[in-house]
Design an enzyme around this catalytic site. Structure first.
Site, PDB file in Angstrom:
ATOM      1  N   HIS A 127     -28.136  10.714   4.138  1.00 42.53           N
ATOM      2  CA  HIS A 127     -29.469  10.985   4.681  1.00 42.53           C
ATOM      3  C   HIS A 127     -29.973   9.852   5.572  1.00 42.53           C
ATOM      4  O   HIS A 127     -30.915  10.045   6.348  1.00 42.53           O
ATOM      5  CB  HIS A 127     -30.472  11.265   3.544  1.00 42.53           C
ATOM      6  CG  HIS A 127     -30.905  10.070   2.763  1.00 42.53           C
ATOM      7  ND1 HIS A 127     -30.380   9.742   1.533  1.00 42.53           N
ATOM      8  CD2 HIS A 127     -31.830   9.104   3.030  1.00 42.53           C
ATOM      9  CE1 HIS A 127     -30.965   8.658   1.076  1.00 42.53           C
ATOM     10  NE2 HIS A 127     -31.841   8.242   1.963  1.00 42.53           N
ATOM     11  N   ASP A 157     -24.223  12.681  -0.820  1.00 42.08           N
ATOM     12  CA  ASP A 157     -25.096  11.809  -0.032  1.00 42.08           C
ATOM     13  C   ASP A 157     -24.404  10.489   0.306  1.00 42.08           C
ATOM     14  O   ASP A 157     -24.985   9.411   0.155  1.00 42.08           O
ATOM     15  CB  ASP A 157     -26.415  11.541  -0.765  1.00 42.08           C
ATOM     16  CG  ASP A 157     -27.487  10.980   0.184  1.00 42.08           C
ATOM     17  OD1 ASP A 157     -27.325  11.150   1.405  1.00 42.08           O
ATOM     18  OD2 ASP A 157     -28.444  10.371  -0.306  1.00 42.08           O
ATOM     19  N   SER A 231     -32.142   2.702   0.707  1.00 48.14           N
ATOM     20  CA  SER A 231     -31.109   3.724   0.627  1.00 48.14           C
ATOM     21  C   SER A 231     -29.833   3.269   1.319  1.00 48.14           C
ATOM     22  O   SER A 231     -29.864   2.815   2.466  1.00 48.14           O
ATOM     23  CB  SER A 231     -31.602   5.024   1.268  1.00 48.14           C
ATOM     24  OG  SER A 231     -32.639   5.590   0.512  1.00 48.14           O
ATOM     25  N   THR A 247     -29.716   5.074  -3.816  1.00 46.06           N
ATOM     26  CA  THR A 247     -29.932   6.314  -3.074  1.00 46.06           C
ATOM     27  C   THR A 247     -31.314   6.911  -3.202  1.00 46.06           C
ATOM     28  O   THR A 247     -31.790   7.559  -2.294  1.00 46.06           O
ATOM     29  CB  THR A 247     -28.886   7.371  -3.498  1.00 46.06           C
ATOM     30  OG1 THR A 247     -28.970   8.498  -2.634  1.00 46.06           O
ATOM     31  CG2 THR A 247     -29.116   7.836  -4.943  1.00 46.06           C
ATOM     32  N   ILE A 249     -35.424   7.111  -5.548  1.00 45.06           N
ATOM     33  CA  ILE A 249     -36.342   6.644  -6.581  1.00 45.06           C
ATOM     34  C   ILE A 249     -37.154   7.832  -7.078  1.00 45.06           C
ATOM     35  O   ILE A 249     -37.292   8.846  -6.391  1.00 45.06           O
ATOM     36  CB  ILE A 249     -37.302   5.552  -6.053  1.00 45.06           C
ATOM     37  CG1 ILE A 249     -38.134   6.067  -4.864  1.00 45.06           C
ATOM     38  CG2 ILE A 249     -36.564   4.291  -5.700  1.00 45.06           C
ATOM     39  CD1 ILE A 249     -39.219   5.110  -4.423  1.00 45.06           C
ATOM     40  N   LEU A 250     -37.651   7.710  -8.281  1.00 45.49           N
ATOM     41  CA  LEU A 250     -38.596   8.674  -8.821  1.00 45.49           C
ATOM     42  C   LEU A 250     -39.969   8.042  -8.682  1.00 45.49           C
ATOM     43  O   LEU A 250     -40.290   7.059  -9.347  1.00 45.49           O
ATOM     44  CB  LEU A 250     -38.280   8.967 -10.291  1.00 45.49           C
ATOM     45  CG  LEU A 250     -39.015  10.138 -10.940  1.00 45.49           C
ATOM     46  CD1 LEU A 250     -38.660  11.434 -10.234  1.00 45.49           C
ATOM     47  CD2 LEU A 250     -38.677  10.225 -12.415  1.00 45.49           C
ATOM     48  N   GLY A 287     -10.684  24.533 -13.039  1.00 44.16           N
ATOM     49  CA  GLY A 287     -10.743  25.960 -13.333  1.00 44.16           C
ATOM     50  C   GLY A 287     -11.521  26.323 -14.576  1.00 44.16           C
ATOM     51  O   GLY A 287     -11.096  27.216 -15.332  1.00 44.16           O
TER      52      GLY A 287
END
Length: 469
Positions: A127, A157, A231, A247, A249-250, A287
């Site tokens: 991104h 990503d 990032s 990559t 954050i919350l 599988g």
């Protein structure tokens, strides 16, 4: 500052007391301290002035040159007024025919990590460079280098860049499977475009998934501050080894709240190796269709309380899982020694493992724990891609279901079907109210379908509808 002084004063008193003890007793206590506190063995004991204080500076001097700032440039073109496409309008107002649509130059910033100094390979987030016309890599020594995009993995990503320059520094890879909750980590990146910044923390959790951030999720969670611009930057251990790629954050309030996520370096490295070898990412599978082990399922299978694993819901005939003897109802505990706690995590690990590699799969069947070797296969040899069935089902893979209907074996996380609510493991029993018994019936039902699909779905013994537009 006062707390630090107090800490070192107490440490000074403790060491003075220790050295007053008899020689053998002192040596024994020192040896036991070294044995029970291995994490402190890697901490530097002098600062940049040679004072006996803990510092990360020596490690960072070797790592920082390998963490780069990434500047991306893109051109946004605005469409002309539709009236300008009318030749009579242009003639009446004397507007030249060759007038171009207005353009705007945009710039954004991120971070990256040099992982191969000799060849100039840089890892970053997809991104960060997505949609960029030009990518510039800026080194800590002030050099600015043009970067070429070697390949990308949007589902994970990850993007791989290449720069041509001498005297580069890279960061060695660690084994992210060996990480433990509580390990110290350091995040390095370019937050808010300020320039290279270092923050510290610990590994707060492992194997985080189901967050809806990426297609394949098996995140390292850390409380080291990760902010916009970080990032693609490095998450390293105290030995200066790369353990993850920062990559996301919350941030429910819009700022850092101490919950950051990094892609494990083992997964990023697998993508790097595939892009360099094949020019693209080839997903591996064994599988199986898997589902989370809920408390009700744990009780139904008579499993002990607290046991964590993933339930195998189905095994594809002719697959490597079938050849290894795996059966529906088996509980997967770990892959190559890495514990698995969710179906998303299991699929993420498999999808980022090299095709042809053999892994150890530990599982439980009938209260007995077993281990088998399973070889990763190319997903395209196991599943039929049904892009041509209908444009709305692009990226969805089906197989016949033994009990009737067709099962969703795999799907692109960014497909329209995924956004509509379709999930791997779902069984499609009807399309636009026409019954579907198998793949042939599905194909027939889709022939007369228009721009909207009404799918009748069975999931976890519950029936409902999904509309895809």
């Amino acid at each position: 500052m006062q707390s630090h002084r107090s800490f070192y004063w107490n440490l000074h008193i403790m060491m003075q007391t220790l050295f007053r003890l008899p020689g053998r007793r002192c040596a024994a206590i020192l040896a036991s301290l070294l044995l029970v506190t291995p994490a402190f063995a890697v901490l530097p004991m002098t600062d940049s002035q040679g004072n006996p204080l803990p510092t990360l500076a020596p490690m960072l001097k070797s790592v920082n040159p390998a963490v780069v700032n990434i500047a991306t440039y893109s051109t946004q073109r605005y469409d002309n007024n539709p009236l300008l496409n009318d030749p009579f309008f242009r003639y009446f107002f004397n507007i030249p025919d060759a007038q171009r649509a207005p353009q705007k130059r945009q710039q954004s910033a991120g971070s990256g990590v040099i992982v191969d100094a000799e060849n100039g390979y840089v890892l970053t987030n997809f991104h960060v460079i997505n949609g960029a016309d030009e990518v510039q890599v800026q080194l800590i020594d002030g050099r600015s280098l043009q970067a070429a995009v070697m390949g990308t993995d949007p589902d994970l990503d990850i993007a791989v860049l290449k720069v041509n320059a001498d005297n580069l520094t890279d960061v060695p890879f660690a084994n992210s499977n060996a990480l433990q909750v509580g390990d110290f980590v350091v995040a390095i990146g370019n937050p808010f475009g300020l320039g290279q910044t270092v923050t510290t923390g610990i590994v707060s959790a492992l194997g985080r998934s189901g967050l809806g951030i990426e297609g394949f999720e098996n995140f390292i969670q850390t409380d080291a501050s990760i902010n916009p611009g970080n990032s693609g930057g490095a998450l390293v251990n105290l030995a200066g080894e790369l353990v993850g790629i920062n990559t996301a954050i919350l941030a429910p309030s819009g700022g850092n709240v101490g919950i950051g996520f990094a892609i494990p370096v083992n997964m990023a490295r697998a993508t790097l190796e595939q892009i360099l070898e094949f020019g693209e990412v080839r997903r591996g599978q064994i599988g199986i269709a898997a589902q989370d082990l809920t408390p009700d399922l744990r009780n139904a299978f008579g499993l002990p309380t607290g046991l964590r694993g993933v339930l195998i819901a189905d095994v594809l005939d002719g697959s490597s899982a079938s050849d290894a003897g795996l059966q529906p109802g088996d509980i997967v505990l770990s892959l190559d020694g890495q514990p698995v706690t969710s179906a998303n995590q299991l699929q993420s690990i498999l999808a980022t493992t090299a095709i042809g590699r053999t892994i150890d799969l530990r599982y439980i069947r009938g209260q007995r724990e077993r281990t088998v070797e399973v070889t990763l296969q190319d997903a395209s040899t196991l599943l039929s891609l049904d892009d041509e069935l209908h444009p709305l089902l692009e990226g969805v893979r089906f197989e016949n279901n033994e009990r009737g209907g067709v099962r969703v074996m795999n799907m692109a996380p960014t497909s329209r079907a995924a956004y509509a609510g379709l999930r791997p493991g779902d069984v499609v029993t009807a399309v636009n109210r026409r019954p579907v018994r198998d793949l042939s019936a599905l194909n027939d039902a889709l022939q007369s379908a228009g721009r909207e699909l009404l799918l009748s779905i069975v999931r976890d013994n519950r029936s409902f509808y999904v509309v895809i537009r």
